[in-house]
Design an enzyme around this catalytic site. Structure first.
Site, PDB file in Angstrom:
ATOM      1  N   LYS A 312       0.835  -1.193   0.000  1.00 21.19           N
ATOM      2  CA  LYS A 312       0.000   0.000   0.000  1.00 21.19           C
ATOM      3  C   LYS A 312       0.876   1.252   0.000  1.00 21.19           C
ATOM      4  O   LYS A 312       2.002   1.235   0.496  1.00 21.19           O
ATOM      5  CB  LYS A 312      -0.920   0.010   1.220  1.00 21.19           C
ATOM      6  CG  LYS A 312      -1.911  -1.143   1.259  1.00 21.19           C
ATOM      7  CD  LYS A 312      -2.765  -1.078   2.499  1.00 21.19           C
ATOM      8  CE  LYS A 312      -3.735  -2.253   2.567  1.00 21.19           C
ATOM      9  NZ  LYS A 312      -4.738  -2.203   1.487  1.00 21.19           N
ATOM     10  N   ASP A 323      -6.607  -1.716  11.015  1.00 18.82           N
ATOM     11  CA  ASP A 323      -7.274  -2.709  10.177  1.00 18.82           C
ATOM     12  C   ASP A 323      -7.900  -3.819  11.013  1.00 18.82           C
ATOM     13  O   ASP A 323      -8.575  -4.686  10.461  1.00 18.82           O
ATOM     14  CB  ASP A 323      -6.283  -3.295   9.175  1.00 18.82           C
ATOM     15  CG  ASP A 323      -6.946  -3.687   7.865  1.00 18.82           C
ATOM     16  OD1 ASP A 323      -7.820  -2.940   7.404  1.00 18.82           O
ATOM     17  OD2 ASP A 323      -6.584  -4.742   7.309  1.00 18.82           O
ATOM     18  N   GLU A 384      -6.879  -9.163   1.593  1.00 15.64           N
ATOM     19  CA  GLU A 384      -6.736 -10.340   2.448  1.00 15.64           C
ATOM     20  C   GLU A 384      -7.878 -10.503   3.432  1.00 15.64           C
ATOM     21  O   GLU A 384      -8.184 -11.608   3.871  1.00 15.64           O
ATOM     22  CB  GLU A 384      -5.409 -10.248   3.208  1.00 15.64           C
ATOM     23  CG  GLU A 384      -5.430  -9.444   4.496  1.00 15.64           C
ATOM     24  CD  GLU A 384      -5.725  -7.960   4.272  1.00 15.64           C
ATOM     25  OE1 GLU A 384      -6.192  -7.307   5.217  1.00 15.64           O
ATOM     26  OE2 GLU A 384      -5.496  -7.465   3.160  1.00 15.64           O
ATOM     27  N   ARG A 386     -11.101 -10.378   3.215  1.00 15.92           N
ATOM     28  CA  ARG A 386     -12.223 -11.213   2.764  1.00 15.92           C
ATOM     29  C   ARG A 386     -11.881 -12.698   2.821  1.00 15.92           C
ATOM     30  O   ARG A 386     -12.774 -13.538   2.947  1.00 15.92           O
ATOM     31  CB  ARG A 386     -12.643 -10.796   1.358  1.00 15.92           C
ATOM     32  CG  ARG A 386     -11.575 -10.846   0.310  1.00 15.92           C
ATOM     33  CD  ARG A 386     -11.897  -9.986  -0.889  1.00 15.92           C
ATOM     34  NE  ARG A 386     -11.840  -8.569  -0.556  1.00 15.92           N
ATOM     35  CZ  ARG A 386     -12.109  -7.595  -1.430  1.00 15.92           C
ATOM     36  NH1 ARG A 386     -12.451  -7.898  -2.673  1.00 15.92           N
ATOM     37  NH2 ARG A 386     -12.046  -6.336  -1.057  1.00 15.92           N
TER      38      ARG A 386
END
Length: 539
Positions: A312, A323, A384, A386
């Site tokens: 990212k 996160d 990642e 999901r």
């Protein structure tokens, strides 16, 4: 008393030397310098560090002085001080919604009185805005007033209820919260958290419930703000044990080997990318009979998301410590349900791991398998979350859930569409969505239903070498693509997916009662939803 003054004789002139202290200015101009006087009234010298928050309505449509009306508690207080509060308030512009005026030495009981604007007194539920504007105005008034009083370092703040003690407690507790865990107090002095008290009202049950809801959201904010080097999966699991076991909530911590034995290919693939061992944590609260079907809550728990080989950009990386906000939300909701003693059974599933770039990181084009037998192609390693939720949805079938809610930061696309106004909601149950929407209107944490159409399923099923891909080939539509991907692992239970990427962080301008940093949303909405389901005998 004899004072010696040395004298020097120069002929016929006498020069007297005087001490420097005799040239100092007296302490006051009114009284001569002398011994200190005795205090007649000891209360006059006690520290007055208590604040009082009162409200005022202001209607733009009414001309003249009639546009402003003090609340009932404010009018009662104004009579006690012989109209001094109203006189002082008229010397300044009347505060509108979210604005405050602070006055000092209005009465001997409170060092400062804050009058907060509530907007119009005719506010109610708005069908167009999908929110109860009256309740939200109370949170804004209470939160902004407490934030303005923090600079005065109050020991205690007394708030009137503004007509709803629960909302006033929520706004005040959220507004007073600050994350100063790792600042040295001797170098960076910060005001301590003041004690909040209800003023001129007897709805202590609503006040305590509101404080508990805000405390739960503040817990989620605290965990999301913790630095990722200190809040790794092991530390997160340790915190859960310390917080939940004292409330008789079961905490089961399982390792990567257990996950591999249960064919959680996505979780294992993501977890092995970091030197920090991944952990699969289950928390169980039993408030009802053991035979009652549980509510399953799934929270994404990536303690730091670097994007793996799909790294990212730096502007996003600085927020990736949050996160794991979905897992923090599930932890806070379960803890609140235990404190409220809700008669429901809750099973919380929290897959905890780190995603780091390494030789073991998931790569573009990798294929992993789930317990259903479906193979998943990893088109983008940075998607990642999901994969973790998909494995957890399959595992949740073992508990025959009444319904399942998964929470996680999935797609940054919602930043450009919804902003910080609402989180994206996907559901296969209209009834469940209606309850969640009603709860969101009460709490002010709005949700917005997004499409769960076959159009997006075709995108994630458009893959040649596997059964499904973790995202589509297209540049846009990643959030509904994620929901369509997760739908492939939902069996026959009611399900809600909350994409909270856009509401996890705020710069402090979206809600006056939420300062800059992590928000902890939508913790209060899920708590309110479970309470409404219990009232309607749906759980």
């Amino acid at each position: 008393m004899f004072v010696f003054r040395p004298t020097i004789f120069l002929g016929n002139i006498n020069i007297c030397l005087r001490y420097i202290s005799q040239f100092q200015t007296p302490k006051t101009d009114c009284t001569p310098f002398g011994p200190p006087k005795k205090v007649v009234d000891p209360k006059a010298c006690t520290p007055r560090d208590r604040g009082l928050v009162l409200g005022v309505y202001y209607n733009d449509q009414v001309p003249g002085d009639d546009a402003a009306i003090l609340t009932a508690s404010a009018q009662k207080y104004d009579k006690q001080v012989n109209g001094k509060l109203w006189k002082l308030l008229k010397l300044t512009p009347i505060p509108k919604l979210g604005e405050n005026r602070i006055f000092y030495d209005v009465d001997p009981n409170y060092g400062y009185v804050c009058v907060s604007g509530l907007g119009s007194e005719c506010l109610a539920y708005s069908s167009s805005e999908r929110i109860d504007e009256s309740k939200e105005a109370i949170r804004v008034a209470a939160g902004s007033a407490c934030k303005s009083l923090l600079a005065l370092n109050p020991r205690a703040i007394y708030l009137e209820s503004f007509g709803n003690a629960e909302c006033a407690a929520e706004g005040a507790a959220l507004g007073c919260w600050q994350f100063r865990e790792y600042r040295r107090p001797e170098k960076y002095p910060s005001p301590h958290a003041p004690k909040l008290h209800l003023y001129d009202d007897c709805d202590f049950d609503g006040w305590n419930i509101g404080k508990l809801k805000a405390e739960s959201q503040n817990l989620a904010r605290y965990l999301s703000e913790m630095p990722p080097n200190l809040l790794n999966p092991t530390a997160f699991a340790t915190i859960m044990v310390e917080l939940l076991c004292e409330l008789d909530i079961n905490v089961e911590i399982k390792t990567k080997g257990w996950a591999a034995a249960h064919q959680m290919g996505g979780f294992v693939s993501v977890g092995k990318s970091s030197v920090q061992p991944p952990l699969y944590v289950e928390i169980s609260y039993y408030g009802a009979d053991e035979c009652t079907r549980p509510i399953v809550l799934i929270g994404k728990g990536v303690t730091f998301d670097s994007g793996s080989l799909d790294l990212k950009p730096p502007d996003e990386l600085r927020y990736m410590k949050g996160d794991m906000a979905g897992a923090a939300c599930v932890l806070a909701v379960t803890r609140a349900a235990a404190k409220l003693k809700l008669p429901v059974n809750i099973r919380g599933i929290l897959p905890l791991c780190e995603l780091m770039p390494s030789g073991k990181s998931p790569k573009f084009g990798d294929i992993v398998c789930s317990a259903t037998g479906k193979s998943v192609r990893i088109r983008l390693p940075s998607r990642e979350g999901r994969l973790l939720i998909a494995d957890s949805l399959v595992y949740a079938r073992n508990y025959w859930p009444k319904f399942v809610i998964d929470v996680g930061t999935m797609s940054k696309e919602l930043m450009a569409t919804l902003g910080a106004s609402a989180c994206g909601c996907y559901s296969n149950s209209d009834e469940l969505y209606c309850y969640l929407d009603s709860a969101a209107a009460c709490t002010g944490d709005r949700i917005w239903r997004m499409p769960l159409w076959k159009f997006y399923e075709d995108r994630v099923l458009d893959v040649q070498c596997a059964d499904v891909a973790n995202t589509g080939r297209h540049k846009y539509g990643d959030s509904p693509n994620c929901a369509a991907f997760l739908k492939q692992f939902v069996c026959d239970f009611k399900w809600v997916h909350l994409d909270t990427y856009n509401i996890t962080y705020t710069k402090g301008h979206d809600f006056p009662y939420l300062g800059r940093g992590m928000t902890g949303r939508p913790t209060r909405t899920i708590i309110e939803m479970m309470y409404q389901l219990y009232v309607d005998a749906k759980v």
